[in-house]
Design a protein around this motif. Structure first.
Motif, PDB file in Angstrom:
ATOM      1  N   LEU A 230       0.844  -1.196   0.000  1.00  0.00           N
ATOM      2  CA  LEU A 230       0.000   0.000   0.000  1.00  0.00           C
ATOM      3  C   LEU A 230       0.879   1.246   0.000  1.00  0.00           C
ATOM      4  O   LEU A 230       1.928   1.276   0.645  1.00  0.00           O
ATOM      5  CB  LEU A 230      -0.918   0.017   1.215  1.00  0.00           C
ATOM      6  N   PRO A 231       0.462   2.311  -0.691  1.00  0.00           N
ATOM      7  CA  PRO A 231       1.230   3.557  -0.679  1.00  0.00           C
ATOM      8  C   PRO A 231       1.178   4.214   0.688  1.00  0.00           C
ATOM      9  O   PRO A 231       0.173   4.108   1.399  1.00  0.00           O
ATOM     10  CB  PRO A 231       0.528   4.417  -1.735  1.00  0.00           C
ATOM     11  N   ALA A 232       2.259   4.859   1.074  1.00  0.00           N
ATOM     12  CA  ALA A 232       2.316   5.516   2.377  1.00  0.00           C
ATOM     13  C   ALA A 232       1.358   6.690   2.420  1.00  0.00           C
ATOM     14  O   ALA A 232       1.184   7.416   1.426  1.00  0.00           O
ATOM     15  CB  ALA A 232       3.739   5.988   2.662  1.00  0.00           C
TER      16      ALA A 232
ATOM     17  N   ARG B 233      -4.950   5.107   3.737  1.00  0.00           N
ATOM     18  CA  ARG B 233      -3.893   4.134   3.477  1.00  0.00           C
ATOM     19  C   ARG B 233      -4.430   2.701   3.462  1.00  0.00           C
ATOM     20  O   ARG B 233      -4.200   1.945   2.522  1.00  0.00           O
ATOM     21  CB  ARG B 233      -2.799   4.253   4.536  1.00  0.00           C
ATOM     22  N   PHE B 234      -5.170   2.319   4.505  1.00  0.00           N
ATOM     23  CA  PHE B 234      -5.649   0.942   4.616  1.00  0.00           C
ATOM     24  C   PHE B 234      -6.901   0.671   3.782  1.00  0.00           C
ATOM     25  O   PHE B 234      -7.147  -0.470   3.378  1.00  0.00           O
ATOM     26  CB  PHE B 234      -5.936   0.597   6.085  1.00  0.00           C
ATOM     27  N   GLY B 235      -7.696   1.695   3.536  1.00  0.00           N
ATOM     28  CA  GLY B 235      -8.898   1.494   2.737  1.00  0.00           C
ATOM     29  C   GLY B 235      -9.832   0.476   3.362  1.00  0.00           C
ATOM     30  O   GLY B 235     -10.149   0.525   4.561  1.00  0.00           O
ATOM     31  N   ILE B 236     -10.232  -0.496   2.563  1.00  0.00           N
ATOM     32  CA  ILE B 236     -11.184  -1.503   3.035  1.00  0.00           C
ATOM     33  C   ILE B 236     -10.617  -2.362   4.158  1.00  0.00           C
ATOM     34  O   ILE B 236     -11.376  -2.962   4.941  1.00  0.00           O
ATOM     35  CB  ILE B 236     -11.649  -2.391   1.856  1.00  0.00           C
ATOM     36  N   LEU B 237      -9.290  -2.406   4.295  1.00  0.00           N
ATOM     37  CA  LEU B 237      -8.678  -3.183   5.374  1.00  0.00           C
ATOM     38  C   LEU B 237      -8.997  -2.606   6.754  1.00  0.00           C
ATOM     39  O   LEU B 237      -8.840  -3.307   7.766  1.00  0.00           O
ATOM     40  CB  LEU B 237      -7.169  -3.256   5.192  1.00  0.00           C
TER      41      LEU B 237
ATOM     42  N   PHE C  97      -1.539  -5.664  14.660  1.00  0.00           N
ATOM     43  CA  PHE C  97      -0.680  -6.279  13.644  1.00  0.00           C
ATOM     44  C   PHE C  97      -0.601  -5.387  12.406  1.00  0.00           C
ATOM     45  O   PHE C  97       0.482  -5.159  11.857  1.00  0.00           O
ATOM     46  CB  PHE C  97      -1.229  -7.657  13.262  1.00  0.00           C
ATOM     47  N   MET C  98      -1.762  -4.863  11.987  1.00  0.00           N
ATOM     48  CA  MET C  98      -1.794  -3.985  10.824  1.00  0.00           C
ATOM     49  C   MET C  98      -0.949  -2.736  11.039  1.00  0.00           C
ATOM     50  O   MET C  98      -0.230  -2.287  10.137  1.00  0.00           O
ATOM     51  CB  MET C  98      -3.243  -3.591  10.509  1.00  0.00           C
ATOM     52  N   LEU C  99      -1.017  -2.176  12.234  1.00  0.00           N
ATOM     53  CA  LEU C  99      -0.268  -0.959  12.527  1.00  0.00           C
ATOM     54  C   LEU C  99       1.233  -1.220  12.641  1.00  0.00           C
ATOM     55  O   LEU C  99       2.038  -0.304  12.452  1.00  0.00           O
ATOM     56  CB  LEU C  99      -0.772  -0.335  13.835  1.00  0.00           C
ATOM     57  N   CYS C 100       1.612  -2.470  12.950  1.00  0.00           N
ATOM     58  CA  CYS C 100       3.034  -2.796  13.155  1.00  0.00           C
ATOM     59  C   CYS C 100       3.727  -3.297  11.885  1.00  0.00           C
ATOM     60  O   CYS C 100       4.950  -3.514  11.897  1.00  0.00           O
ATOM     61  CB  CYS C 100       3.175  -3.855  14.248  1.00  0.00           C
ATOM     62  N   VAL C 101       2.996  -3.519  10.805  1.00  0.00           N
ATOM     63  CA  VAL C 101       3.604  -4.050   9.578  1.00  0.00           C
ATOM     64  C   VAL C 101       4.541  -3.018   8.957  1.00  0.00           C
ATOM     65  O   VAL C 101       4.133  -1.909   8.620  1.00  0.00           O
ATOM     66  CB  VAL C 101       2.528  -4.466   8.562  1.00  0.00           C
ATOM     67  N   ASN C 102       5.810  -3.395   8.826  1.00  0.00           N
ATOM     68  CA  ASN C 102       6.793  -2.552   8.136  1.00  0.00           C
ATOM     69  C   ASN C 102       7.429  -3.296   6.966  1.00  0.00           C
ATOM     70  O   ASN C 102       7.895  -2.689   6.013  1.00  0.00           O
ATOM     71  CB  ASN C 102       7.899  -2.103   9.101  1.00  0.00           C
ATOM     72  N   ASP C 103       7.465  -4.622   7.082  1.00  0.00           N
ATOM     73  CA  ASP C 103       8.050  -5.435   6.026  1.00  0.00           C
ATOM     74  C   ASP C 103       7.385  -6.810   6.085  1.00  0.00           C
ATOM     75  O   ASP C 103       6.336  -6.973   6.702  1.00  0.00           O
ATOM     76  CB  ASP C 103       9.573  -5.545   6.209  1.00  0.00           C
TER      77      ASP C 103
ATOM     78  N   GLU D  17      -7.317   4.166  15.657  1.00  0.00           N
ATOM     79  CA  GLU D  17      -5.992   4.434  15.095  1.00  0.00           C
ATOM     80  C   GLU D  17      -5.918   4.084  13.613  1.00  0.00           C
ATOM     81  O   GLU D  17      -5.266   4.781  12.830  1.00  0.00           O
ATOM     82  CB  GLU D  17      -4.932   3.647  15.862  1.00  0.00           C
ATOM     83  N   ILE D  18      -6.555   2.993  13.210  1.00  0.00           N
ATOM     84  CA  ILE D  18      -6.455   2.594  11.800  1.00  0.00           C
ATOM     85  C   ILE D  18      -7.525   3.270  10.934  1.00  0.00           C
ATOM     86  O   ILE D  18      -7.511   3.107   9.717  1.00  0.00           O
ATOM     87  CB  ILE D  18      -6.556   1.067  11.639  1.00  0.00           C
ATOM     88  N   GLY D  19      -8.431   4.025  11.557  1.00  0.00           N
ATOM     89  CA  GLY D  19      -9.387   4.814  10.783  1.00  0.00           C
ATOM     90  C   GLY D  19     -10.612   4.063  10.291  1.00  0.00           C
ATOM     91  O   GLY D  19     -11.177   4.428   9.254  1.00  0.00           O
ATOM     92  N   THR D  20     -11.038   3.045  11.019  1.00  0.00           N
ATOM     93  CA  THR D  20     -12.192   2.257  10.584  1.00  0.00           C
ATOM     94  C   THR D  20     -13.440   3.118  10.425  1.00  0.00           C
ATOM     95  O   THR D  20     -14.142   3.053   9.415  1.00  0.00           O
ATOM     96  CB  THR D  20     -12.490   1.132  11.594  1.00  0.00           C
ATOM     97  N   ALA D  21     -13.728   3.926  11.446  1.00  0.00           N
ATOM     98  CA  ALA D  21     -14.940   4.746  11.402  1.00  0.00           C
ATOM     99  C   ALA D  21     -14.892   5.743  10.259  1.00  0.00           C
ATOM    100  O   ALA D  21     -15.889   5.949   9.546  1.00  0.00           O
ATOM    101  CB  ALA D  21     -15.126   5.459  12.737  1.00  0.00           C
TER     102      ALA D  21
END
Length: 576
Positions: free
Chosen positions: A28-30, A37-41, A72-78, A413-417
């Motif tokens: 995903l693009p930064a 960033r996460f969109g539907i995720l 987990f989603m917030l911690c993904v870097n690689d 934090e991930i912007g679900t709402a």
């Protein structure tokens, strides 16, 4: 071997799923905005929580994994899954500890624990049984017995568990004598448990409800409101709660029944012997100390202390908060007319419910312990032991609260709402949103068997959605908030795996499946009226004081059309 194979398959599938998620997020693009960033995720954590709740029926496990997936989603870097899993687990722990360290959250958990201790002490002192007996002696017809059961359920407003375990066992012999079915008793007990505790301003529910409301409105930037203030404003729009309580009275007075309940009532009226043995397993509830003299004051005094103490604490908390604030109009009101209706309402609305309820519950606990020791019912050691034992029954609530707050934090934090609001704000007719929230809450609660978990999952999404689609209309958002609270209770009321449904069956010694099958017809009937006469009209601006009377008339007419009167013969010495 087969079990080990299944566990191995689950672990392998989970690792593959996490690897795929890492691969997806890494591509995903930064973007600083996680919703973009996460969109539907962004929907994944709540969907994991909801989906697993449907499959496993385990609210705690579902909430835990929902929080973990979000971290987990917030911690993904690689693509290093091991490193991401470790970091996600550490962040999950930090999130839970942060929620526990919050003064507001700590106060909510403590007040729930203390109220649980008070309930157990009241029961051991025989106060709960004495209070129930005083009602039972005055019931000598099926009409009166049902109405007294309803009234007693309203009196035990502070906890749904206490309602099921106090009202059912006390009223069961009376109902048997009067040839009222166990199914009808279980329905009345169940319908005065969660629906009453959910709208009571002093209960083991209010802490969770207020905290979720406050967090939801804070997330949309509505900083000039309080959780307790919004809670009070939602009460007239709790259409399911209000209608189901009124439906009990209508059914009791008319003796009209429909569906499986009608058959159960007819069979009960026609039986020649009082039901001696129940098909339902017994429930080993807390009993009064043997040999003590029962007194209603052992219940009235601690409960009155809790109620009056809480109201005084609410008022004082709000009063001092207003005087320490910057709203000159409210400060003037408190100085000139502090005990006026508006002054009292504003003080209650501005109060810190977590602190006020904790103070009241602590005072009620001390009073109950002193009474138990002073009347020589329990020694000081036993009284404290019983008090702590009552707290243990509420520990599970604290666990759910912490995970619920953590899930709300991570999906924030991930912007679900934000993502959900962006997708739905232009595609859903405005007047359908409260009904959609109500139905979604009912489905989740029915599948999971818990209103707590449902409120925790849905509230962080429903408030921002209602706020966005109505462009900040506070009244509309309050209706949506009510939809979450009542939808969760409706689903919990129907669910065969709900704790209150199970306890109502056990407390009344009613076959559990029979209770579910007879109750669900009535619950769905009332829910439909709540939607078509309550939430849809309220969403287009019809006042609640118009919706409720119309709903009562519709319930009465609907019951007369669908139902049939089940007559009875007078039974002498019903309570002997």
């Amino acid at each position: 071997m087969e079990r080990k194979m299944k566990i191995g398959i689950i672990v392998a599938v989970s690792i593959i799923a996490l690897f795929a998620l890492s691969l997806w997020i890494s591509s995903l693009p930064a973007n600083e905005n996680n919703a973009i960033r996460f969109g539907i995720l962004t929907l994944l954590p709540p969907l994991v929580a909801i989906g697993l709740a449907f499959i496993t029926k385990e609210t705690i496990l579902s909430l835990f994994l929902g929080v973990f997936v979000g971290e987990f989603m917030l911690c993904v870097n690689d693509l290093n899954i091991i490193s991401t899993i470790i970091n996600a687990f550490l962040q999950l722990g930090a999130q839970v500890i942060s929620c526990m360290a919050d003064p507001w959250n700590a106060g909510i958990i403590l007040q729930c624990l203390l109220i649980g201790g008070v309930i157990q002490l009241i029961t051991k002192m025989g106060g709960a049984k004495a209070l129930a007996d005083s009602f039972a002696k005055r019931a000598n017809t099926p009409r009166k017995a049902q109405l007294f059961t309803w009234l007693l359920g309203l009196c035990v407003f502070f906890d749904d568990y206490a309602n099921s375990l106090i009202v059912g066992p006390i009223m069961r012999p009376v109902m048997d004598k009067l040839k009222v079915s166990r199914e009808k008793l279980a329905f009345v007990v169940d319908a005065t448990a969660a629906p009453v505790a959910g709208i009571a301003i002093i209960s083991t529910w209010i802490g969770l409800e207020i905290s979720l409301i406050a967090a939801g409105f804070k997330s949309v930037g509505a900083t000039n409101v309080t959780g307790f203030g919004i809670f009070l404003q939602t009460i007239p729009y709790r259409f399911y709660n209000i209608f189901i309580l009124i439906f009990i009275v209508i059914s009791a007075l008319t003796l009209y029944e429909f569906g499986p309940m009608k058959k159960a009532e007819q069979e009960a009226r026609n039986r020649t012997e009082i039901q001696k043995v129940s098909e339902a397993p017994g429930f080993d509830e807390v009993k009064p100390v043997e040999g003590i003299k029962l007194s209603v004051w052992n219940a009235i005094i601690p409960i009155a202390t809790l109620i009056i103490g809480a109201l005084m604490a609410f008022y004082w908390s709000g009063y001092t908060a207003i005087l320490g604030g910057e709203d000159q109009a409210l400060i003037t009101l408190m100085k000139t007319a502090p005990l006026s209706f508006k002054g009292i309402f504003e003080a209650l609305s501005a109060s810190d419910a977590s602190v006020a309820l904790f103070q009241a519950a602590l005072l009620a606990s001390i009073v109950a312990i002193v009474m138990a020791v002073g009347e020589q019912i329990l020694s000081i050691e036993d009284a404290i032991s019983e008090w702590i034992g009552g707290m243990k029954t509420i520990v599970i609530t604290g666990v759910i609260l912490l995970l619920a707050w953590s899930l709300g934090g991570v999906i924030g934090e991930i912007g679900t709402a934000d993502y959900l609001v962006g997708v739905l704000s232009g595609s859903i007719p405005l007047f359908i949103v409260p009904t959609l929230v109500f139905v979604l809450g009912a489905l989740i609660s029915f599948a999971t068997g818990t209103a707590y978990g449902t409120m925790s999952i849905l509230m962080p999404l429903a408030i921002p959605l209602g706020w966005a689609v109505s462009t900040g209309d506070m009244s509309f958002t309050i209706v949506c908030t009510s939809g979450v609270l009542t939808g969760a209770i409706f689903g919990d009321h129907c669910s065969p795996i709900s704790d209150t449904t199970i306890l109502s069956s056990m407390g009344t010694s009613c076959n559990h499946i029979n209770h579910v099958q007879t109750q669900i017809y009535y619950a769905v009937f009332v829910a439909c009226i709540a939607i078509f006469v309550g939430y849809i009209p309220a969403a287009i601006g019809v006042p609640w004081f118009v919706c409720i009377p119309v709903g009562i008339v519709v319930m009465f007419v609907g019951l007369r059309i669908l139902g049939e009167k089940v007559d009875f013969e007078e039974v002498d010495d019903a309570t002997s």
